[in-house]
Scaffold this motif. Sequence first.
Motif, short mmCIF file in Angstrom:
data_model
loop_
_atom_site.label_atom_id
_atom_site.label_comp_id
_atom_site.label_asym_id
_atom_site.label_seq_id
_atom_site.Cartn_x
_atom_site.Cartn_y
_atom_site.Cartn_z
N ILE A 326 0.88 -1.30 0.13
CA ILE A 326 -0.13 -0.03 -0.09
C ILE A 326 0.81 1.20 0.24
O ILE A 326 1.71 1.43 0.96
CB ILE A 326 -0.81 0.00 1.39
CG1 ILE A 326 -1.51 -1.49 1.53
CG2 ILE A 326 -1.93 1.12 1.26
CD1 ILE A 326 -2.91 -1.36 0.74
N LYS A 334 -3.40 5.24 4.02
CA LYS A 334 -3.13 3.90 3.86
C LYS A 334 -2.98 3.13 4.70
O LYS A 334 -3.42 1.78 4.68
CB LYS A 334 -1.32 3.95 3.31
CG LYS A 334 -1.05 4.74 1.97
CD LYS A 334 0.47 4.75 1.68
CE LYS A 334 1.15 5.78 2.80
NZ LYS A 334 0.66 7.29 2.73
N SER A 335 -2.80 3.38 5.98
CA SER A 335 -2.75 2.64 7.10
C SER A 335 -3.97 2.30 7.60
O SER A 335 -4.43 1.21 7.91
CB SER A 335 -1.82 3.17 8.49
OG SER A 335 -0.52 3.15 8.12
N THR A 338 -5.46 -0.05 5.20
CA THR A 338 -4.95 -1.53 5.62
C THR A 338 -5.62 -2.09 6.88
O THR A 338 -5.98 -3.14 6.98
CB THR A 338 -3.53 -1.38 6.03
OG1 THR A 338 -2.81 -0.79 5.09
CG2 THR A 338 -2.85 -2.66 6.06
N LEU A 341 -9.21 -3.52 5.80
CA LEU A 341 -9.02 -4.86 5.11
C LEU A 341 -8.73 -5.96 6.27
O LEU A 341 -9.60 -6.75 6.17
CB LEU A 341 -7.87 -4.69 4.33
CG LEU A 341 -8.06 -4.37 2.88
CD1 LEU A 341 -6.86 -4.10 1.86
CD2 LEU A 341 -9.04 -5.34 2.04
N LEU A 342 -7.88 -5.76 7.07
CA LEU A 342 -7.59 -6.59 8.04
C LEU A 342 -8.72 -6.77 9.03
O LEU A 342 -8.96 -7.94 9.61
CB LEU A 342 -6.36 -6.29 8.95
CG LEU A 342 -5.18 -6.19 8.26
CD1 LEU A 342 -4.07 -5.72 9.10
CD2 LEU A 342 -4.74 -7.54 7.49
N MET A 374 -1.88 -1.08 12.21
CA MET A 374 -0.45 -1.31 11.83
C MET A 374 0.61 -0.61 12.39
O MET A 374 1.83 -0.91 12.60
CB MET A 374 -0.32 -0.93 10.25
CG MET A 374 -1.37 -1.84 9.23
SD MET A 374 -0.81 -3.90 9.76
CE MET A 374 -0.39 -4.16 8.15
N SER A 391 4.20 -6.00 7.46
CA SER A 391 3.50 -6.75 6.56
C SER A 391 2.71 -7.96 7.34
O SER A 391 3.09 -7.97 8.48
CB SER A 391 4.64 -7.49 5.69
OG SER A 391 5.35 -8.19 6.47
N ILE A 403 0.05 -8.33 2.95
CA ILE A 403 -0.32 -6.82 2.76
C ILE A 403 0.93 -6.19 3.29
O ILE A 403 1.21 -6.44 4.68
CB ILE A 403 -1.48 -6.70 3.13
CG1 ILE A 403 -1.82 -4.98 3.19
CG2 ILE A 403 -1.66 -6.95 4.57
CD1 ILE A 403 -3.10 -4.62 3.37
N ASP A 405 1.96 -2.49 4.43
CA ASP A 405 1.73 -1.32 4.64
C ASP A 405 2.99 -0.32 4.76
O ASP A 405 4.00 -0.59 5.45
CB ASP A 405 0.92 -0.88 6.12
CG ASP A 405 0.79 0.59 6.30
OD1 ASP A 405 0.34 1.02 5.32
OD2 ASP A 405 0.55 0.82 7.19
N SER A 423 6.82 -6.97 -3.30
CA SER A 423 5.49 -7.16 -3.67
C SER A 423 5.16 -7.37 -5.14
O SER A 423 6.02 -7.24 -5.92
CB SER A 423 4.64 -5.78 -3.18
OG SER A 423 4.79 -5.44 -2.01
N ARG B 169 3.23 -6.75 13.19
CA ARG B 169 1.87 -6.64 13.55
C ARG B 169 1.59 -6.99 14.96
O ARG B 169 1.90 -8.10 15.24
CB ARG B 169 0.86 -7.06 12.69
CG ARG B 169 -0.45 -6.43 12.98
CD ARG B 169 -1.50 -6.71 11.92
NE ARG B 169 -1.60 -8.31 11.58
CZ ARG B 169 -2.32 -9.09 12.57
NH1 ARG B 169 -3.09 -8.44 13.46
NH2 ARG B 169 -2.48 -10.31 12.39
#
Lengths: 749, 378
Positions: A326, A334-335, A338, A341-342, A374, A391, A403, A405, A423, B169
Amino acid sequence: MSGSDTEGKPLSKLQILARARAQKNSEQAAVDSSVGSVSILDSLKRNRLSNETPSSASSSSASSANTGLGKLASLRSSTSSGSTKSISILDSLRQKKEGPGSASTSTATLLQSDAKKKPMTKLQELAASKAQRSNSINNKPLKSVATSTPASPQSEKPVNPQSASSLASTEASHITNDKTTPLTFADLIPKPLAASATATFFQNINPISSFSALFAISIPTKPSSYKRKLKELNLNTVNFPDTNIPLAKKIKTNFNSASPDDIALKAQSQSQSQSKQKAKEEEVKLSEAVSSLKITPKSVTKPKFKTDIQAELLKRKTKPNTSFVIIGHVDAGKSTLTGRLLLDQKIVDKNTYTKLQREAEKQGKGSFSLAWVMDQSPEERSRGVTIDICSTQFATPNANFTIVDAPGHRDFIPNMITGVAQSDIAVLVVDSSVNAFEAGFNLDGQTKEHTVLARSLGIEKIVVAVNKMDNVDWSEARFEEIKGQFTEFLKMVGYKEDQCSFVPCSGLSGLNVSQRPQVGSADERRLNWYHGGPSLLEVLEQSDKFERDVDLPFVLSVSEINQSNSEFSGRVETGMIQVGETVSFAPSGQYGVVDSIKLNETLDSSRIAIAGDTATIKVRNITVEEILPGDLMTVVSNEIPIGDKFESKLVLFDLKKPVLLGMQFVLFRGNTQQPAKISKIISLFDKVTGEVSSKKKPKHLSSKQTAIVEIELVGRKIPLQLFKDNKHLGRFVLRKDGDTIGAGVVEKI
Amino acid sequence: MKLISHNFEKDTSGSVTLKAEDKEDLFTLYNLIQKRDEIRLKTFRNIKKEGKSKADKKLLTLTVSVEDMDFIPEDENMRIKGKTTTPTEDVPVDSYHSFEIDYQYPFTLKKDSWDAVSVEVLQTACNTDNKAEMGAVVLQEGVAHICLITQNMTMLKTKIEKPIPKKKRGDSKDHDKSLDKFITLTAETVIRDLNLDNLKAVVLASPGFLARNLYDKIFQIATSQNDKVLHSHKAKFVVTHSSTGYLQGLEEVLKNEEVQKKLSDTKFAKDVLILDEFFKRLNDDDCTAWYGPQECKKAVEMGAVKNLLITDSLFRSDDISKRQQYIELSDLVRSTGGDVNVFSSLHESGKQVDQVTGVAVILKYPVPDLDEEEEEEQ
């Protein structure tokens, strides 16, 4: 003739040589002389005949040339049987003509002039034998004879023996005056030339005009062979009167055999060379032993388990591992996207998220809660910027996704480059809010730089997520405006239309991120103009399967190192690796056996890792401290070149100042960065024609130039990969003073 | 440098007695002393007398004609090799000796000809007012360079490298912990390696917030150790931005306005700006920036030169006629109203000028095709 008289000595030398020759060829000579039973007149007649019908000669079929040579032989043998003076001169004249340096000619000429003093059958025999020899030679290169025959002599006048004879006599004396040279001339002329000369003779017996011209030709053309012949001559000739044949013979044989000194020297050198050779052999053996010493433990080991590779490959085909990064201007969301999405994929559970929400609200940054999924470091949270890449992985029914970020701030582009390097797809997030897009798209904004970087690093698919559409009330006009501007730019950068797609979405509200808006909902009505187009996640799922180079040797670029477990994580660039195989590391040169392989973040243990996988590989017996992120892991049979210098094709972008030889910049390759400089500008491509420019080599490069340069790394050596071997690791980008100045591919190491 | 006495004759020959004080002076001497100069100095020699088995160490005064020089900035070492010109009791004439210039004894340098550049070099070296030393730290995550920038040179004091794991993460502890370790290590090294008393400023530069973190860390350490001296130098610290933690980040640092203000009148700070202008013009391709001896000579003869950029390595040339040529070039520029900037080859800026043949010009007005005429002549 006076010449031959006064120069008695050199002549005698020649004669000795000639005699030696004659002995060698005595058999041939005998045959020859028997042939020469034709009368002189007859032969003359024939010669004239051949002159009158030059066409037959010029066509010079094999047979005609043969018969012609036969004539010559007969002529010579006739002189040998005590012919008149004039004839012999004529003969010599002919031979001279025939041989602008031909082997037989000049020798014969000499001999004949000599013959006037004393009839010497032996010499004439030699002449005949010489002729015979050249005859036998001439049989072969007939073609060259034909081609090299000058055309002009065909129109010559018929022979006039009388006038020719007087001329010939002077010419003959000329030749004999040349002392030793005629002989050497004769011997060193290449045989085809001699042949051609013979042919000339048959075509024109008496072309007086071309006489001198032919004579002039008889200058040696090969000085090297000339020298060799001269040497031979010196070896073979001794100043003895020509009458003392047996003595001369003896001397000759004596000199031909090795002298006692020579024998001793030879023996010495032989023993020396033998010992030398022995030493050499030993050396070779030793070096072989040494090199094998190094190689033995580094042998290839077999996989521990039997794995159905085809099944594994199929598994990855039906449900591919795709990674996307991203990217986009700072604060484009962006974050947050992300995080959304998560959250949608339930990678982050509700409880964690509510906790994050509470924390964020406490700090008065409620809208950052998703980004905090993230961005966990205190630095990132307090400042509200992503600093490093992060990631994570998730799976949909159709694909496994990694993914990444990436940070958007210009200071952290090095980190973003690391993210892009691992990527397949880039999701470029743009803020659709009024002025926000323009700010990111401007000269100073990161949107453009990120796009250029993605392109330079080999990203083949780009998805533009037009984010924060809720801020502009999901306006179609705004979407189209951004799309229009951006498509133009993407084309400029080098992307084709089918490589890019545009998706309107909102990371904060989650609309059109992983799912299309529900049918009948208010959201759907807002996105009416999108005609139920795919959501962001759907676009990612639909993207083409990426071809992996599974057939190439295994290469993994190490991004994470777990020192305590000696585990190395990274993306498998090419090939595949199985548990039990031996891997080596570049540049540290260490090697060890693969103990276990874990795939993805969930760390499912596997027996095999294939190109495209993100793998964590445990390697036994390794000094972990010597391995740094950015090193390459490869199968032991594959050698990765390590170097600090390589040749590359470099494309420069807009520069604020020119790139000079020796000026330092930072080179980014995969997840390594290293200071480097240009050590040589090899060639420069013209901006207009695209060809190598002929201008003198410059000492600096300026904006938008393309050049072949040699790049030298400063500090340490890194493992290098050619672009043709590895599409990812063969690329690099250059940055200086916070700007991306150029991109290139490694062409030669 | 201390000028103890000087004695110049009318024919430009003459001698000076000097005493070096720091490595800066050694570099000046490296630029000043040329082959065939005569130098008279005190030095210890091992003298072996006949009949004695052991050699005596004796302080002698030797007069030497210089044949070779060597300067290693990292070692603070300036070596001279030469042949004695006058005999002494222990040392015969025409014997070879090599020695180091030290800070203890004065020496006398005699030149057959003192040209303008030599005199200028000497004057600037003896003027202690514009001496400025600056500490600089450029860093990024995992890499830090601690440097000392003086009038004439840039020296790398320490390089710190430490791999920092990536954040994951849900768990960035490893990353945070090793980053903190890295910053602490860098801060401690800065305190230990940089002698703040002598420095005019200390610049901390990094991408992002790392430099600010380092600044905080340094004074956190100062507070915890109750280091009052360090606190008193707080005003000298400047936190600024660079795009990278590699040494090349220094260039950006020196261009920074805040840093420029601190260093106001120091020469090397100005040099960086002039070089930057040169590159900008070269990149614009507006025909006001040229490099190369032939091109520059032409431009100078036209009187079009605003700034002449030249490195001291050209003046150091063994070929006297070449040196003379560049001196004349400089004089000509000055007489036509231009400025001459002599770059030190031990600074990054000087190295860059060296890369473009060592001599470059910024013109007052564009002169196109300076190089093409050249080709025609050839």
